[in-house]
Design a protein around this motif. Structure first.
Motif, PDB file in Angstrom:
ATOM      1  N   PHE A  13      -6.529  48.931 -22.904  1.00 64.56           N
ATOM      2  CA  PHE A  13      -5.552  49.241 -21.866  1.00 64.56           C
ATOM      3  C   PHE A  13      -4.106  48.925 -22.240  1.00 64.56           C
ATOM      4  O   PHE A  13      -3.190  49.251 -21.505  1.00 64.56           O
ATOM      5  N   TYR A  14      -3.902  48.221 -23.358  1.00 63.92           N
ATOM      6  CA  TYR A  14      -2.543  47.813 -23.736  1.00 63.92           C
ATOM      7  C   TYR A  14      -1.974  48.623 -24.902  1.00 63.92           C
ATOM      8  O   TYR A  14      -0.792  48.563 -25.182  1.00 63.92           O
ATOM      9  N   CYS A  15      -2.811  49.387 -25.580  1.00 67.17           N
ATOM     10  CA  CYS A  15      -2.428  49.877 -26.911  1.00 67.17           C
ATOM     11  C   CYS A  15      -1.993  51.337 -26.912  1.00 67.17           C
ATOM     12  O   CYS A  15      -2.672  52.207 -26.352  1.00 67.17           O
ATOM     13  N   ILE A  44      -4.735  46.130 -45.014  1.00 67.20           N
ATOM     14  CA  ILE A  44      -5.014  47.496 -44.572  1.00 67.20           C
ATOM     15  C   ILE A  44      -5.447  47.429 -43.118  1.00 67.20           C
ATOM     16  O   ILE A  44      -6.466  46.823 -42.786  1.00 67.20           O
ATOM     17  N   GLN A  45      -4.627  48.022 -42.262  1.00 62.50           N
ATOM     18  CA  GLN A  45      -4.939  47.998 -40.825  1.00 62.50           C
ATOM     19  C   GLN A  45      -5.162  49.422 -40.336  1.00 62.50           C
ATOM     20  O   GLN A  45      -4.488  50.341 -40.791  1.00 62.50           O
ATOM     21  N   SER A  46      -6.086  49.592 -39.406  1.00 61.00           N
ATOM     22  CA  SER A  46      -6.267  50.933 -38.863  1.00 61.00           C
ATOM     23  C   SER A  46      -6.909  50.868 -37.488  1.00 61.00           C
ATOM     24  O   SER A  46      -7.411  49.820 -37.073  1.00 61.00           O
ATOM     25  N   LEU A  74      -9.382  39.918 -37.092  1.00 56.55           N
ATOM     26  CA  LEU A  74      -9.928  40.534 -35.892  1.00 56.55           C
ATOM     27  C   LEU A  74      -9.496  39.683 -34.704  1.00 56.55           C
ATOM     28  O   LEU A  74     -10.080  38.633 -34.427  1.00 56.55           O
ATOM     29  N   ARG A  75      -8.450  40.130 -34.054  1.00 52.22           N
ATOM     30  CA  ARG A  75      -7.948  39.339 -32.937  1.00 52.22           C
ATOM     31  C   ARG A  75      -8.955  39.349 -31.794  1.00 52.22           C
ATOM     32  O   ARG A  75      -9.513  40.403 -31.483  1.00 52.22           O
ATOM     33  N   ILE A  76      -9.143  38.203 -31.179  1.00 56.23           N
ATOM     34  CA  ILE A  76      -9.967  38.160 -29.971  1.00 56.23           C
ATOM     35  C   ILE A  76      -9.173  38.765 -28.809  1.00 56.23           C
ATOM     36  O   ILE A  76      -9.730  39.154 -27.798  1.00 56.23           O
ATOM     37  N   GLY A  98       1.201  37.289 -31.159  1.00 52.09           N
ATOM     38  CA  GLY A  98       2.583  37.619 -30.828  1.00 52.09           C
ATOM     39  C   GLY A  98       2.677  38.099 -29.405  1.00 52.09           C
ATOM     40  O   GLY A  98       1.655  38.255 -28.710  1.00 52.09           O
ATOM     41  N   PRO A  99       3.910  38.342 -28.972  1.00 44.24           N
ATOM     42  CA  PRO A  99       4.119  38.751 -27.582  1.00 44.24           C
ATOM     43  C   PRO A  99       3.476  40.091 -27.273  1.00 44.24           C
ATOM     44  O   PRO A  99       3.468  40.997 -28.107  1.00 44.24           O
ATOM     45  N   TYR A 100       2.935  40.196 -26.076  1.00 49.02           N
ATOM     46  CA  TYR A 100       2.517  41.495 -25.550  1.00 49.02           C
ATOM     47  C   TYR A 100       3.780  42.267 -25.185  1.00 49.02           C
ATOM     48  O   TYR A 100       4.682  41.730 -24.561  1.00 49.02           O
ATOM     49  N   ILE A 101       3.826  43.535 -25.609  1.00 47.57           N
ATOM     50  CA  ILE A 101       4.970  44.390 -25.267  1.00 47.57           C
ATOM     51  C   ILE A 101       4.425  45.652 -24.621  1.00 47.57           C
ATOM     52  O   ILE A 101       3.657  46.396 -25.248  1.00 47.57           O
TER      53      ILE A 101
HETATM   54  N1  5AD Z   1       1.766  44.618 -27.463  1.00 51.75           N
HETATM   55  C1  5AD Z   1       1.596  43.694 -28.435  1.00 51.75           C
HETATM   56  N2  5AD Z   1       0.604  43.735 -29.326  1.00 51.75           N
HETATM   57  C2  5AD Z   1      -0.253  44.784 -29.255  1.00 51.75           C
HETATM   58  N3  5AD Z   1      -1.320  45.108 -29.988  1.00 51.75           N
HETATM   59  C3  5AD Z   1      -1.838  46.255 -29.526  1.00 51.75           C
HETATM   60  N4  5AD Z   1      -1.120  46.695 -28.481  1.00 51.75           N
HETATM   61  C4  5AD Z   1      -0.125  45.790 -28.282  1.00 51.75           C
HETATM   62  C5  5AD Z   1       0.939  45.670 -27.353  1.00 51.75           C
HETATM   63  N5  5AD Z   1       1.120  46.569 -26.386  1.00 51.75           N
HETATM   64  C6  5AD Z   1      -1.839  44.221 -31.038  1.00 51.75           C
HETATM   65  C7  5AD Z   1      -3.298  43.855 -30.783  1.00 51.75           C
HETATM   66  C8  5AD Z   1      -4.008  44.326 -32.025  1.00 51.75           C
HETATM   67  C9  5AD Z   1      -2.893  44.391 -33.030  1.00 51.75           C
HETATM   68  C10 5AD Z   1      -3.143  45.289 -34.179  1.00 51.75           C
HETATM   69  O1  5AD Z   1      -1.800  44.860 -32.282  1.00 51.75           O
HETATM   70  O2  5AD Z   1      -3.398  42.455 -30.660  1.00 51.75           O
HETATM   71  O3  5AD Z   1      -5.039  43.485 -32.445  1.00 51.75           O
END
Ligand code: 5AD
Length: 359
Positions: free
Chosen positions: A66-68, A103-105, A159-161, A232-235
């Protein structure tokens, strides 16, 4: 009543201690926390930064988080870098003495994808004389796949939780088999079984997230005995379901400061791990990644993705340097890092000391 000073003298932090530290408001107190963490970093891992050249391999993704910004439902142009492009990125990292690649995908589990990663690993190692460490960040896979990629030369896996609290995890992901909290935990265990240096992390400042959740995130990371952390911060991204909660979020400045506090507290809690100073920090503040280093981080991931595809890998809004080539990303970065008195460990792998002790 505990004071900041007395908490910093402790060997370990309780959840209440962590919440106390995350709640610090006064600038002098926040600075005291960050400076203390920087002292720990200096003593334990040195004023040294490891580079990991970041290749954003593909935005094709089966997940719908839902955030990506690259979630499966989003109608965006989908790309995969060709083998030739990837090898060029690897060559750049090799020639510039980065020591390591990531390598990220987006996440896929189909055979073509699993085979492709496998081939890339082998060919990168061949082309760069086995001198680069390779980290993968390609989501949840079977133990069998993790083992196969490990055999082909991947040595670290991120692998972020994302959120260690199960209820919060459920609020930021669809409720289906594809986004199952237990499966994600299991994947982290599998990575350890497969012999990787294991990395995880969380987003900071998510909708519904409290300081108690963040304290639990740090305790989770410690209990999991993690070797490397990227958080890191959620954006918020306008084309995602969580965007509707944007009014309820901490301000960007608050999320930025909270992220620095999280890095600092984690450095004090886990002195010998690798902690990345993430691009998301730089998105909020042009000095963000350096600020992360000064709060206790010791890893930076300069972007190597070809400019032609960068605009299609927007996980969040306002991602910086979308028009910058690997050369220009690296040049200004190296200068800025040296200006704060840190040394870049060119040509070094920079394995997590924690991992080495764990072995
Ligand atoms: N804000 C910040 N980080 C994000 N990620 C994905 N969407 C967002 C967002 N909106 C981060 C997730 C993922 C990493 C590759 O990017 O934590 O694991």
């Amino acid at each position: 009543m505990k004071t900041l000073r007395s908490i910093l003298q402790q060997q370990d932090f309780s959840k209440d201690d962590i919440v106390f530290l995350l709640s610090l408001k006064e600038k002098s107190q926040v600075d005291e926390l960050l400076n203390f963490a920087y002292k720990v970093k200096t003593e334990q891992v040195g004023r040294i930064v490891y580079y990991r050249g970041l290749i954003e391999l593909s935005n094709k993704c089966k997940k719908d988080c839902f955030y990506c910004g690259i979630r499966a439902s989003n109608k965006i142009e989908r790309f995969s870098l060709t083998e030739k492009e990837v090898l060029e990125c690897a060559d750049f990292a090799y020639k510039n003495n980065y020591g390591s690649l990531v390598i990220q995908s987006g996440e896929r589990n189909d055979k073509a994808f699993v085979d492709y990663i496998d081939t890339l690993l082998q060919n990168i190692h061949e082309k760069t004389n086995n001198e680069l460490r390779i980290t993968l960040s390609c989501g949840e896979q079977s133990l069998e796949t993790y083992l196969r990629w490990r055999r082909s030369g991947a040595s670290r896996y991120l692998l972020r939780i994302e959120a260690s609290n199960k209820e919060l995890y459920a609020k930021i992901h669809p409720q289906d088999d594809n986004h199952n909290y237990e499966k994600r935990l299991e994947a982290i265990q599998d990575l350890r079984l497969a012999g990787y240096q294991v990395g995880t992390g969380v987003m900071i400042g998510l909708p519904f997230q409290t300081l108690e959740h963040l304290a639990d995130d740090l305790i989770f990371i410690k209990n999991q005995n993690i070797d490397m952390v990227g958080m890191g911060p959620y954006i918020e991204h306008p084309d995602t379901p969580l965007y509707q909660y944007k009014e309820s979020l901490f301000s960007l400045e608050e999320r930025f400061e909270l992220s620095l506090k999280m890095i600092a507290i984690l450095r004090i809690m886990m002195k010998d791990i690798n902690i990345a100073s993430t691009t998301a920090l730089q998105t909020i503040n042009s000095f963000g990644r350096e600020a992360g280093l000064l709060a206790g981080a010791n890893v930076i991931m300069p972007n190597l993705t070809p400019v032609s595809e960068k605009k299609n890998y927007l996980l969040y809004a306002n991602k910086p340097s979308v028009a910058d080539s690997p050369e220009s990303c690296a040049e200004s970065l190296t200068e800025k890092i040296e200006q704060i008195g840190e040394k870049i460990a060119f040509g070094k792998w920079g394995d997590s000391l924690h991992y080495r002790k764990r072995k």
